[in-house]
Design an enzyme around this catalytic site. Structure first.
Site, PDB file in Angstrom:
ATOM      1  CG  HIS A 118       8.398  -2.184 -12.460  1.00 38.35           C
ATOM      2  ND1 HIS A 118       8.699  -1.763 -13.747  1.00 38.35           N
ATOM      3  CD2 HIS A 118       9.494  -1.885 -11.719  1.00 38.35           C
ATOM      4  CE1 HIS A 118       9.909  -1.231 -13.755  1.00 38.35           C
ATOM      5  NE2 HIS A 118      10.416  -1.304 -12.540  1.00 38.35           N
TER       6      HIS A 118
ATOM      7  CG  ASP B  40      11.184  -2.858  -8.643  1.00 43.40           C
ATOM      8  OD1 ASP B  40      10.144  -3.457  -8.959  1.00 43.40           O
ATOM      9  OD2 ASP B  40      11.615  -1.867  -9.252  1.00 43.40           O
TER      10      ASP B  40
ATOM     11  CE1 TYR C 222      -4.446   0.787   0.049  1.00 46.40           C
ATOM     12  CE2 TYR C 222      -3.679   2.609   1.417  1.00 46.40           C
ATOM     13  CZ  TYR C 222      -4.664   2.020   0.639  1.00 46.40           C
ATOM     14  OH  TYR C 222      -5.875   2.680   0.442  1.00 46.40           O
TER      15      TYR C 222
ATOM     16  CG  ASP D 297       8.895   2.008 -15.623  1.00 47.69           C
ATOM     17  OD1 ASP D 297       7.969   2.812 -15.820  1.00 47.69           O
ATOM     18  OD2 ASP D 297       9.366   1.776 -14.499  1.00 47.69           O
TER      19      ASP D 297
END
Length: 348
Positions: A124, A100, A38, A208
């Site tokens: 991603h 990540d 979150y 990205d």
């Protein structure tokens, strides 16, 4: 799915007209979507899914700031907000929206709950594309899909509340159930995408990482800093330098580009501005091309990913990050920017 031509290249695109919300709800009517994390994307995606009528829950560590934020946003502990393990156990679709570095550290917790037929969703391509470095290798009997909104979770939520959509890419890495395409498109519509364009996990993360380090964040800050410093060195005031470097671009010109393109913006500026822009843009292209080529090469070979993993996994990462952001925030250019923003009419 429509075939659209972009710059002479045919691409697969899905619009909300082709795949309306009602169809997305029907597709996922028997699914429970657990949003794990979150932070950046989690709030926007989960709230949009909830407001669109999907069965969505949030998984987060109890007692964390993110847990408290989720409670503030209306998620109810024990009903729609759970510890990560319980949320994953309840879910048929796990949206893995941790950072990540967070995905790497929590992966051993997530993996046991990826039972046959479930779907693992990313926003991603990092964890999967660099799996040799991240250790994120999903079991073969689950769908592995991606919807990547082309903007922050904050923008995704803001545009949703405005009745607009933020464009997203979508990808399928693994279709174990035969339902992966419908699942990913339904989720893309559910989180508030304007339209969805097809990509792969690898292309998503390569573009990205290049974009973030390039024109979206890194390059634009570098260009801002260079122009501002040259103006200041030549006697221009902080206000004048900031307005000519940042404020006019962000408040006046970028909306024109977004509306109808760069050539339209040029056509609606003064003839002096037109001539200068046309004379100089190729100089900037040629000057920066070697930097972008180096950047893409570093992304493609995995060096940028490894730097991110190494840096973001350090225990004092947050303190170091804040120090770097503080350094930027306290530069004269952004101090001038803080004053200029307060002087905007909407703030008075």
């Amino acid at each position: 799915m429509a075939k659209m031509i972009f710059g002479g290249v045919e691409e697969n695109v899905v619009t909300r007209e082709e795949y309306p919300l009602a169809k997305a709800l029907e597709t996922l009517k028997d699914e429970t979507i657990a949003v794990i994390g979150y932070g950046v994307q989690g709030p926007g995606q989960s709230l949009n899914l909830r407001d669109n009528g999907f069965n969505v829950i949030v998984g987060q560590r109890k007692g964390s700031k993110s847990w408290d934020k989720a409670v503030e946003d209306g998620w109810v502990p024990g009903e729609t907000l759970f510890e990560i393990e319980e949320a994953c156990q309840k879910a048929t679709i796990i949206e893995y929206l941790l950072s990540d570095a967070g995905q790497i550290s929590v992966w051993p917790t997530i993996k046991p709950y990826l039972t046959p037929g479930k779907a693992l969703y990313f926003s991603h391509g990092f964890g999967i594309t660099y799996k040799e470095r991240t250790g994120i290798v999903p079991p073969a009997d689950v769908d592995v899909i991606l919807v990547a909104p082309k903007g922050s979770g904050t923008s995704l939520r803001r545009m949703f509340l405005q009745g607009r959509g933020l464009n997203s890419s979508y990808a399928i890495f693994q279709d174990a159930t035969g339902k992966a395409w419908d699942r990913v498109i339904a989720l893309g519509i559910g989180v508030g995408s304007g339209y969805l364009f097809e990509t792969t996990f690898k292309r998503e993360v390569y573009s990205d990482l290049t974009g973030e380090r390039g024109t979206l964040m890194g390059a634009i800050q570098g260009i801002f800093a260079a122009q501002y410093e040259v103006l200041r060195q030549n006697g221009h005031t902080p206000s004048e330098a900031f307005n000519e470097t940042v404020e006019e671009l962000s408040q006046s010109l970028m909306p024109l580009i977004a509306e109808n393109g760069m050539d339209w913006m040029y056509a609606n500026c003064s003839t002096t501005a037109q001539r200068g822009a046309l004379d100089w843009w190729k100089k900037f292209r040629d000057a920066t091309m070697p930097v972008f080529e180096e950047l893409y090469s570093e992304v493609a070979c995995g060096n940028e990913a490894q730097r991110s993993i190494d840096t973001n996994s350090q225990p004092d990462y947050r303190q170091k990050l804040e120090a770097e952001l503080k350094e930027m925030r306290e530069t004269e250019m952004w101090q001038a920017g803080a004053v200029v923003r307060k002087l905007r009419p909407e703030n008075n």
